[in-house]
Scaffold this motif. Sequence first.
Motif, PDB file in Angstrom:
ATOM      1  N   THR A 101     -21.330  35.442  -4.931  1.00  0.00           N
ATOM      2  CA  THR A 101     -20.052  35.827  -4.681  1.00  0.00           C
ATOM      3  C   THR A 101     -19.184  35.276  -4.618  1.00  0.00           C
ATOM      4  N   CYS A 102     -18.382  35.340  -4.140  1.00  0.00           N
ATOM      5  CA  CYS A 102     -16.720  35.930  -4.514  1.00  0.00           C
ATOM      6  C   CYS A 102     -15.331  34.772  -3.714  1.00  0.00           C
ATOM      7  N   MET A 103     -14.617  34.940  -4.230  1.00  0.00           N
ATOM      8  CA  MET A 103     -13.830  34.763  -3.487  1.00  0.00           C
ATOM      9  C   MET A 103     -12.603  35.239  -3.948  1.00  0.00           C
ATOM     10  N   VAL A 104     -11.780  35.788  -3.263  1.00  0.00           N
ATOM     11  CA  VAL A 104     -10.455  36.752  -3.546  1.00  0.00           C
ATOM     12  C   VAL A 104      -8.602  35.851  -2.840  1.00  0.00           C
ATOM     13  N   MET A 105      -8.400  35.480  -4.204  1.00  0.00           N
ATOM     14  CA  MET A 105      -7.292  34.333  -5.030  1.00  0.00           C
ATOM     15  C   MET A 105      -6.314  34.993  -4.115  1.00  0.00           C
ATOM     16  N   ASP A 106      -5.571  34.224  -3.957  1.00  0.00           N
ATOM     17  CA  ASP A 106      -3.593  35.830  -4.098  1.00  0.00           C
ATOM     18  C   ASP A 106      -2.727  34.427  -4.202  1.00  0.00           C
ATOM     19  N   PHE A 107      -1.016  34.904  -5.027  1.00  0.00           N
ATOM     20  CA  PHE A 107      -0.791  33.804  -6.321  1.00  0.00           C
ATOM     21  C   PHE A 107       0.585  34.027  -4.774  1.00  0.00           C
ATOM     22  N   LYS A 108       1.573  33.451  -4.722  1.00  0.00           N
ATOM     23  CA  LYS A 108       2.761  33.354  -3.950  1.00  0.00           C
ATOM     24  C   LYS A 108       3.803  31.963  -4.782  1.00  0.00           C
ATOM     25  N   TYR A 109       4.804  32.588  -4.980  1.00  0.00           N
ATOM     26  CA  TYR A 109       6.091  31.945  -5.968  1.00  0.00           C
ATOM     27  C   TYR A 109       6.781  31.828  -5.056  1.00  0.00           C
ATOM     28  N   SER A 110       6.341  31.287  -3.998  1.00  0.00           N
ATOM     29  CA  SER A 110       7.102  30.337  -2.802  1.00  0.00           C
ATOM     30  C   SER A 110       6.840  29.013  -2.330  1.00  0.00           C
ATOM     31  N   ASN A 111       7.861  28.632  -0.944  1.00  0.00           N
ATOM     32  CA  ASN A 111       7.498  27.412  -0.652  1.00  0.00           C
ATOM     33  C   ASN A 111       7.376  27.350   0.680  1.00  0.00           C
ATOM     34  N   ASN A 112       7.696  29.038   1.486  1.00  0.00           N
ATOM     35  CA  ASN A 112       7.374  29.079   2.539  1.00  0.00           C
ATOM     36  C   ASN A 112       5.896  29.439   3.044  1.00  0.00           C
ATOM     37  N   ILE A 113       4.769  28.356   2.979  1.00  0.00           N
ATOM     38  CA  ILE A 113       3.186  28.840   3.278  1.00  0.00           C
ATOM     39  C   ILE A 113       3.324  29.005   4.847  1.00  0.00           C
ATOM     40  N   LYS A 114       3.644  28.682   5.383  1.00  0.00           N
ATOM     41  CA  LYS A 114       3.490  29.089   6.835  1.00  0.00           C
ATOM     42  C   LYS A 114       3.348  30.666   7.462  1.00  0.00           C
ATOM     43  N   ASN A 115       4.432  31.499   6.481  1.00  0.00           N
ATOM     44  CA  ASN A 115       5.379  33.072   6.730  1.00  0.00           C
ATOM     45  C   ASN A 115       4.010  33.371   6.222  1.00  0.00           C
ATOM     46  N   TYR A 116       3.042  33.281   4.666  1.00  0.00           N
ATOM     47  CA  TYR A 116       2.134  33.682   4.497  1.00  0.00           C
ATOM     48  C   TYR A 116       1.161  33.596   4.715  1.00  0.00           C
ATOM     49  N   LEU A 117       0.663  32.894   5.231  1.00  0.00           N
ATOM     50  CA  LEU A 117      -0.754  32.397   6.370  1.00  0.00           C
ATOM     51  C   LEU A 117      -1.027  33.087   7.251  1.00  0.00           C
TER      52      LEU A 117
END
Length: 628
Positions: free
Chosen positions: A123-139
């Motif tokens: 089984t796998c988990m897909v992870m994306d890196f974000k260099y940002s403090n705007n967590i809400k926008n990316y969710l």
Amino acid sequence: MTQFSYSRVSLFNDCPFHFDLRYIKRLTELPRYDADNPLIIGNALHTGVEHDVETAINEYYNAYPVLTDPIIEEALKLEILIPKVKAFLDKNFSDCELIHEYKIDHYDFVGYVDLIIQAPDGTCMVMDFKYSNNIKNYLESGQLHIYKDRLERDGFSVKKLAYMFVPKTSMKQKDNEDLFHFRKRLIRAVEESEVTFVPIDFDEMESVYFKNSVEKIKRTKDFSKRNVTKKCFSCIPKFAPNYLEAIYNDKGEIELVLPKNERRERKIDTKPDFWIYADSYVGKSTFVDNIPNVLFLNTDGNTDNTTAPVIPIKDIVTKSGRVTNRKLAWEVFLDAINDLETEENDYEAVALDLVEDIYEHCRVYVFDKNGWEHESDGSYGKGWSKVTTEFNNAMKRLKALGYQIGYVSKEKVEEITLKGGVKRTTFKPNINDKVANFLTGTVDLTLRAYVDSNDERFLQLKKKQNVFGGGRFDWQVETIPLEMDAFIEELKAAQDGKATKKKEKPKRTGRVKKEVAVELEDGETITATYEEEQPPAEEKPKRQHRSRTVAEEAAPAEEEKPKRERKARNADSDAAEEEKPKRTRRSRAAVADDDTPPGEDAPAEVAGEEEEKPARTRRTRREREKKS
């Protein structure tokens, strides 16, 4: 079929206008060399997580023409943040396989997955890196949901989705704070920050929304709408892209002249657009003067050592009675561009000597036009924007004329402070960094000339981190003498093998089939067929089949009974070998050369040899049964 990515579709949903410029008209976007460029930092962050900090820092440094203090400070942040990310992954996923930068390449979709974490059970988990403090926008983004759907088509069993938010620390140096204490404060703030791991739930409707958006793009004919969702960064002046083919008017609107949709033949470029800078009296103008049919637009009046035609770029003062009229140098420069656009001439290159003076003339022109003394006299950002727009438009007009462009500048030497407090000398053109970054995007290469301790002049070709420069050529040497012939020679060597080559089709030659009868030792006769190439003749004779008898007569006597002997596997002595009968193997005889034309008899001497031992014909099985 067009491949769509999530970022492409997302830009269309936010702003069809900039989607059209980037993906349909495919304008050339000039690179932005800000120290906190999210694309450059993001690539360095991914490299550090996959490899190590040193590799990431080198990649980050090499993305810029020259190092500056803000770039050093961003590198300090990366040196702290990358180990934090790797420590989190090692702690929580030590028994899992990490797949970095996986490319999803389907016929209708393309995308790059930052990280796939594959557990021992598959089984796998897909992870994306974000260099940002705007967590809400990316969710609210649908990117990971679409990646899950596409990865499952590639055979991955994706069960979880998550974001890894790397904190972005933004600090400014205080007026009463020196660089050393500012960096200590910056490092302390970054060390106190922590990465944030945020898992999300899968929403299958995001794939449906994505497909609907793709269909909408295919149906759309009018892309004039701007900033539909109010989330388009390209519509914000601070982040707006600068396109090489675009000329902006006072309202910020883009005027376009598109090229024909035709493929261009790739050739060795011996007349690249370039920017050369050096200290005074090195010989940069003399070097440019060796370009054939070059026109100098000179600002400093130092033309005694050059022979090319010159247009002085300076203020022109005329008097009419008591009235004094002044034509500013920038207006003279614009008139020169107009003449190059409209008048027929035999110039092949245009050199701006010095380009930083031309920029200053542009500033004076904008100040005089608006009644300012400095850019800050305009409203917030307006003064700088007007100067930048005026200068960039003029340089793009000059670039679009098709001449070889050469910028000439003086050298500026500065010192930057590395992370350990060590001072390092940097060399760059004598112009502000933002203008330098724009100009280097309009040329093919930027070069530094210098004089060594032996008073010998050289040209720096390969890029160095402390020397502003770079280009689109794979140089084979680091430096060459400051001579045009040596420069052209290295240009050709750097592009060796890149020109479009036309393949010549080989001429077809005729083939003639020939047959020859071969008698084997057991009494059987077989027919061997082979092909022989013949050069094309003016009149092609009719092909005739040679009879078996003629072929048999033409075969040399020594090749009538070919034999290939095998040695016995367990031969103990020569006597034992003589007692055992020799085993023969059927084989095809080599065909001898025969000059006898088709349909004619063989020479008498050959026929005589054949009469001594007539050829044995092969009997069929029925004939043998009747005889018995």
